[in-house]
Design a protein around this motif. Structure first.
Motif, PDB file in Angstrom:
ATOM      1  N   UNK A 118      -3.572   5.536  -6.470  1.00 40.32           N
ATOM      2  CA  UNK A 118      -4.842   5.922  -5.988  1.00 40.32           C
ATOM      3  C   UNK A 118      -4.468   7.115  -4.991  1.00 40.32           C
ATOM      4  N   UNK A 119      -5.446   7.742  -4.377  1.00 40.68           N
ATOM      5  CA  UNK A 119      -5.172   8.998  -3.604  1.00 40.68           C
ATOM      6  C   UNK A 119      -5.500   8.299  -1.965  1.00 40.68           C
ATOM      7  N   UNK A 120      -4.296   8.697  -1.054  1.00 44.06           N
ATOM      8  CA  UNK A 120      -4.693   8.337   0.498  1.00 44.06           C
ATOM      9  C   UNK A 120      -4.933   9.646   1.023  1.00 44.06           C
ATOM     10  N   UNK A 169      -3.605  14.875   1.526  1.00 43.79           N
ATOM     11  CA  UNK A 169      -3.785  13.741   0.412  1.00 43.79           C
ATOM     12  C   UNK A 169      -2.476  13.715  -0.402  1.00 43.79           C
ATOM     13  N   UNK A 170      -2.023  12.279  -0.872  1.00 43.29           N
ATOM     14  CA  UNK A 170      -1.201  12.042  -1.541  1.00 43.29           C
ATOM     15  C   UNK A 170      -1.400  10.751  -2.272  1.00 43.29           C
ATOM     16  N   UNK A 171      -0.440  10.794  -3.551  1.00 43.43           N
ATOM     17  CA  UNK A 171      -0.695   9.567  -4.328  1.00 43.43           C
ATOM     18  C   UNK A 171       0.032   8.328  -3.656  1.00 43.43           C
ATOM     19  N   UNK A 172      -0.363   7.552  -4.027  1.00 46.27           N
ATOM     20  CA  UNK A 172      -0.067   6.080  -3.524  1.00 46.27           C
ATOM     21  C   UNK A 172      -0.169   4.848  -4.338  1.00 46.27           C
ATOM     22  N   UNK A 173       0.654   4.160  -4.445  1.00 48.86           N
ATOM     23  CA  UNK A 173       0.476   2.770  -5.164  1.00 48.86           C
ATOM     24  C   UNK A 173      -0.071   1.580  -4.613  1.00 48.86           C
ATOM     25  N   UNK A 174      -1.070   1.127  -4.941  1.00 51.42           N
ATOM     26  CA  UNK A 174      -1.961   0.214  -4.875  1.00 51.42           C
ATOM     27  C   UNK A 174      -1.178  -1.052  -5.341  1.00 51.42           C
ATOM     28  N   UNK A 175      -0.400  -2.017  -4.640  1.00 46.76           N
ATOM     29  CA  UNK A 175       0.216  -3.220  -5.301  1.00 46.76           C
ATOM     30  C   UNK A 175      -0.441  -4.150  -5.325  1.00 46.76           C
ATOM     31  N   UNK A 176      -0.308  -4.820  -6.636  1.00 45.91           N
ATOM     32  CA  UNK A 176      -1.366  -6.129  -7.105  1.00 45.91           C
ATOM     33  C   UNK A 176      -0.239  -7.076  -7.371  1.00 45.91           C
ATOM     34  N   UNK A 183       0.240  15.540 -12.050  1.00 44.97           N
ATOM     35  CA  UNK A 183      -0.108  15.587 -13.731  1.00 44.97           C
ATOM     36  C   UNK A 183      -0.581  14.532 -14.168  1.00 44.97           C
ATOM     37  N   UNK A 184       0.175  13.253 -13.912  1.00 48.60           N
ATOM     38  CA  UNK A 184      -0.508  11.906 -14.390  1.00 48.60           C
ATOM     39  C   UNK A 184      -1.743  11.820 -13.598  1.00 48.60           C
ATOM     40  N   UNK A 185      -2.106  11.916 -12.519  1.00 49.35           N
ATOM     41  CA  UNK A 185      -3.317  11.680 -11.839  1.00 49.35           C
ATOM     42  C   UNK A 185      -4.475  12.352 -12.569  1.00 49.35           C
ATOM     43  N   UNK A 186      -4.101  13.746 -13.033  1.00 53.19           N
ATOM     44  CA  UNK A 186      -5.043  14.578 -13.668  1.00 53.19           C
ATOM     45  C   UNK A 186      -5.576  13.933 -15.109  1.00 53.19           C
ATOM     46  N   UNK A 187      -4.354  13.591 -15.812  1.00 49.56           N
ATOM     47  CA  UNK A 187      -4.794  12.903 -16.781  1.00 49.56           C
ATOM     48  C   UNK A 187      -5.448  11.542 -16.864  1.00 49.56           C
ATOM     49  N   UNK A 188      -5.089  10.767 -15.691  1.00 52.79           N
ATOM     50  CA  UNK A 188      -5.744   9.658 -15.517  1.00 52.79           C
ATOM     51  C   UNK A 188      -7.310   9.716 -15.164  1.00 52.79           C
ATOM     52  N   UNK A 189      -7.637  10.838 -14.510  1.00 51.98           N
ATOM     53  CA  UNK A 189      -9.086  11.019 -14.379  1.00 51.98           C
ATOM     54  C   UNK A 189     -10.065  11.147 -15.641  1.00 51.98           C
TER      55      UNK A 189
END
Length: 632
Positions: free
Chosen positions: A542-544, A550-557, A469-475
C-alpha cells in the motif's frame, strides 16, 4: 487470560508456468498471480485488465423492458414514485441514485427508507400503507423487497405497482410485483451476476435515460454506483469491474456536491480515487449514519445541490463516524474483558457474548474484530426488548454461519445470513442452550484449524522488488475487492531491524533483506505475538501518505520464523528440502534418501538422478523451489 497468540498455517501457492501470459507488460510475480487466479491465456488476461463492451442489459434482465416502460410513463406524467431503500451504504446510494436520475427525467421521486432501530430491515406493510394513504401508487425498491411478502401482498391488494430491484435470495414462491430486476434472473455466466443493489439501480436508471434520450440525467449515477458497489463488498468482476474502472477515473471530479464534501473531509485531495479510498474513507462515513442515525441524512447529502449545505451534512456524517468508532472501541474493550474474565483455560469453539446495553448498529463490526482476534466464529448480542436479544454473527473462512444458525432454528425467533455473516433474535432463556449448540457446530471446524489461521500468499517477492515500478503495474490489476482480492505477497528470510509498538495496538517494523530495507505495518497486532529476528512475511502493498509525502509500505498479514528447511507434506509421506549455492537443491524423503538438482539460468531444474525424470518427483522439486523462494 492473556490474549491468544497468533499462529498461522502457511499454504504456499500452486506451482504455475506463467509462459501463457508472455507478452503482457507485467512483472513475473504479477503474471504468476493472474495464472493462479485462473487466467490461461494472454487474450483472456488482457480482456480482464481492459474489459470489452458489455452486452445489452435488456438481453440479460427479463423484466427490464417492462420496468423501464412503467418508469418512462411515470416520468412523462410527472408521477410520484417512492424509492424504498435499505439503511446500509448500498441501499442509501441506490436510493440517492434513483432520486437523482428520475427527477431530471421528469418523475417526482421521494425516498422511503426504514429506520434501523424503529422499523428494521426492508419494505414493510406499515410503509406501504403510509405511502398509499399519501397518494403514492408506484414504488421502486432498491437493495431489498424480494422477500417482503406481506408488504408486497398489501401493495397488490391496494393496486399499487412495485418494481423490485434486489440482490438477496429470491424465495421459492415469488411475491406479487410489477417487475423484478435481480442478478439471479440473468443467464449463467452473465457479467451482471455480481451486481449489488446500487448496480441494479444503475441498470434501471440507465435504461430509462436511454429510452427518454436524456443520458445527461444520469451523469452522477456512475459515481454513486462506485461508492455503493465497493461499500457493499460486491465482487469486483464482470460489470462491476468494467463500470468501476470507468467510474474511478472521474470520481474525484464528481458533480455530486455530497461526494465532493466527503472527499474533502477525508483529505483525499484531487487525485483519482481507488477502491480502497472508498472502502476505508468514504463508505464508513456513509455506513455510520445507517448504523447510528437516520439514513435520510445520507440521502439528503448525496442529493444536495448546494456546496455549503452538502458540507454541513457531510460533517454530520463525520460526527456519526467518530461516534461509531468510539462505540466500537468501547464495546470491543468490554467484550475482550469478558472473554478474558470468563475463560480460564481454553476458549470455547464459538464465542458468544451478550450485554443488553450494546448498540445494535455496531455489534457486527465488533463481532468481526473479535473473530479476527481469536480466530473463532463470534456472535455479539444486544438487548432487543420483551426479554429478547438481537445478534450479529461473523464467521472465519470455512465455517458456514448460515448453516450453523439453521441447525439452531428451534431456539431462534428469527435468523438469516450467508456463510460469512448472519444475525438472529433469541429469547434470553434460550441463550445458554444456543451457545452449547453453536459450540457443537464449531467443534468440527476448529479441529481443522489445529495448525493455525490459514494464510496463502499469491506470489513471492524480494524486498528490492517492492518499488514504484511494481506499484504502477499492480495498479493495472486494480480495482481489488471480493472476487479479485488485493494480491498477498511473501518474502523469505527477512531480518527485523527495528520494532515499534504503536498506539491503537498496531505494530511498525523496519525489515531488511540483503541491501534492501522496507517499512511494514501490522494493524491491530496481538501484543503477545512473537516477532522473530529472522522471518518470512506475508503482506499486501500500500501507499502511506503523510504530511504531503508518500511511500510504499508492506501491510503485514502473517509472520513466521525463518528456517532453511522446507517441509512438503504428502499425507503419509513427508519430504524436506534445502538449498545452498554449492549443492543446489537437496530433497530428502522420510527414509533419508536424497536427490540433488541444480537450477540453470533459465530457472529449469537439472539432475543426474534418474528419479528426477519422474513427473511426481519433478512436481516435488518444483514445490520445494517455490517454498525455498527460488520460484515466484
Amino acid at each position: 487470560m492473556p490474549a491468544v497468540p497468533l499462529h498461522w498455517s502457511w499454504s504456499l501457492p500452486a506451482v504455475v508456468e506463467p509462459s501463457p501470459l508472455l507478452g503482457l507488460d507485467l512483472p513475473l510475480a504479477l503474471r504468476c498471480v493472474l495464472r493462479r487466479r485462473g487466467f490461461t491465456s494472454r487474450s483472456e488476461a488482457e480482456t480482464f485488465l481492459s474489459p470489452s463492451d458489455l452486452p445489452p442489459t435488456s438481453d440479460h434482465f427479463p423484466d427490464l423492458d417492462q420496468a423501464c416502460a412503467r418508469l418512462v410513463k411515470a416520468c412523462r406524467a410527472r408521477e410520484r414514485v417512492a424509492i424504498c431503500g435499505d439503511y446500509d451504504a448500498d441501499g442509501m446510494t441506490s436510493t440517492a441514485l434513483l432520486l437523482r436520475a428520475l427527477g431530471p427525467l421528469g418523475a417526482d421521486p421521494e425516498p422511503a427508507i426504514p429506520s434501523r432501530m424503529d422499523e428494521g430491515y426492508g419494505l414493510n406493510p406499515a410503509m406501504v400503507q403510509r405511502l398509499y394513504d399519501d397518494g403514492v401508487r408506484l414504488l421502486v425498491t432498491v437493495d431489498n423487497g424480494v422477500a417482503a411478502r406481506e408488504a408486497l401482498d398489501l401493495a397488490a391488494s391496494l393496486n399499487m405497482q412495485v418494481i423490485v430491484t434486489d440482490h438477496h435470495t429470491i424465495p421459492a414462491k415469488r411475491p406479487p410485483m410489477a417487475a423484478l430486476i435481480h442478478p439471479a434472473t440473468t443467464p449463467d455466466g452473465s457479467p451482471y451476476r455480481g451486481l449489488a443493489g446500487v448496480g441494479l439501480a444503475y441498470v434501471l436508471a440507465h435504461a430509462v435515460a436511454e429510452a427518454l434520450n436524456k443520458p445527461e440525467a444520469i451523469r452522477v449515477a456512475r459515481d454513486l454506483f462506485c461508492i455503493g458497489t465497493v461499500a457493499d463488498m460486491a465482487p469486483l468482476v464482470g460489470a462491476n469491474r468494467s463500470w468501476l474502472l470507468e467510474g474511478l477515473n472521474h470520481l474525484h471530479r464528481s458533480e455530486c456536491r455530497g461526494l465532493q464534501a466527503l472527499q474533502r473531509l477525508a483529505g483525499l485531495g484531487e487525485r483519482p480515487l481507488t477502491a480502497e479510498d472508498i472502502g476505508f474513507q468514504l463508505a464508513p462515513r456513509i455506513n455510520a449514519v445507517g448504523r447510528l442515525g437516520e439514513p435520510k441524512l445520507v440521502v439528503d447529502l448525496l442529493t444536495a445541490e448546494d456546496s455549503d449545505s452538502a458540507m454541513a451534512l457531510a460533517r454530520r456524517c463525520d460526527d456519526f463516524n467518530r461516534q461509531r468508532r468510539d462505540l466500537c472501541d468501547a464495546i470491543e474493550a468490554e467484550a475482550v474483558a469478558l472473554v478474558e474474565a470468563e475463560t480460564s483455560d481454553a476458549l470455547p469453539s464459538f464465542l458468544l457474548l451478550a450485554q443488553s446495553h450494546w448498540h445494535h448498529g455496531v455489534i457486527g463490526i465488533v463481532a468481526a474484530r473479535l473473530m479476527e482476534r481469536y480466530h473463532r466464529p463470534t456472535a455479539l448480542l444486544a438487548g432487543d426488548g420483551d426479554g429478547c436479544l438481537r445478534a450479529s454473527v461473523r464467521g472465519p473462512v470455512g465455517f458456514a454461519v448460515d448453516e450453523a444458525l439453521s441447525s439452531c432454528s428451534d431456539l431462534l425467533s428469527r435468523f438469516g445470513g450467508h456463510p460469512a455473516a448472519g444475525g438472529f433474535t433469541v429469547k434470553a432463556e434460550h441463550v445458554h442452550a444456543l451457545h452449547e449448540r453453536l459450540c457443537e457446530q464449531a467443534d468440527g471446524w476448529l479441529m481443522t484449524q489445529a495448525l493455525g489461521r490459514p494464510v496463502q500468499p499469491d506470489a513471492l517477492l524480494h524486498l528490492n522488488d517492492v518499488n514504484w515500478e511494481l506499484w504502477r503495474h499492480l495498479q493495472s490489476l486494480a480495482p481489488f475487492g471480493i472476487g479479485h482480492p488485493k494480491p498477498l505477497f511473501w518474502s523469505r528470510g527477512v531480518n527485523v531491524e527495528e520494532r515499534r509498538d504503536l498506539k491503537g495496538g498496531h505494530l511498525a517494523l523496519r525489515l531488511r533483506q540483503g541491501d534492501s530495507e522496507r517499512r511494514a505495518i501490522a494493524w491491530r497486532w496481538d501484543p503477545s505475538a512473537v516477532v522473530p529476528e529472522s522471518c518470512d512475511v506475508a503482506y499486501s502493498i500500500s501507499i502511506n501518505r503523510w504530511q504531503g509525502e508518500q511511500r510504499l509500505q508492506l501491510e503485514l498479514k502473517a509472520i513466521r520464523a525463518h528456517t532453511e528447511l522446507v517441509l512438503i507434506d504428502r499425507g503419509t509421506r513427508q519430504y524436506t528440502a534445502c538449498w545452498t549455492e554449492m549443492s543446489g537443491l537437496t530433497l530428502t524423503n522420510g527414509d533419508g534418501k536424497t536427490l540433488q538438482a541444480k537450477i540453470e539460468q533459465e530457472k529449469s531444474l537439472t539432475s543426474d538422478d534418474d528419479l528426477a525424470r519422474d513427473t511426481r518427483v519433478v512436481q516435488l522439486m518444483e514445490e520445494a523451489c517455490l517454498g525455498l523462494g527460488l520460484r515466484p
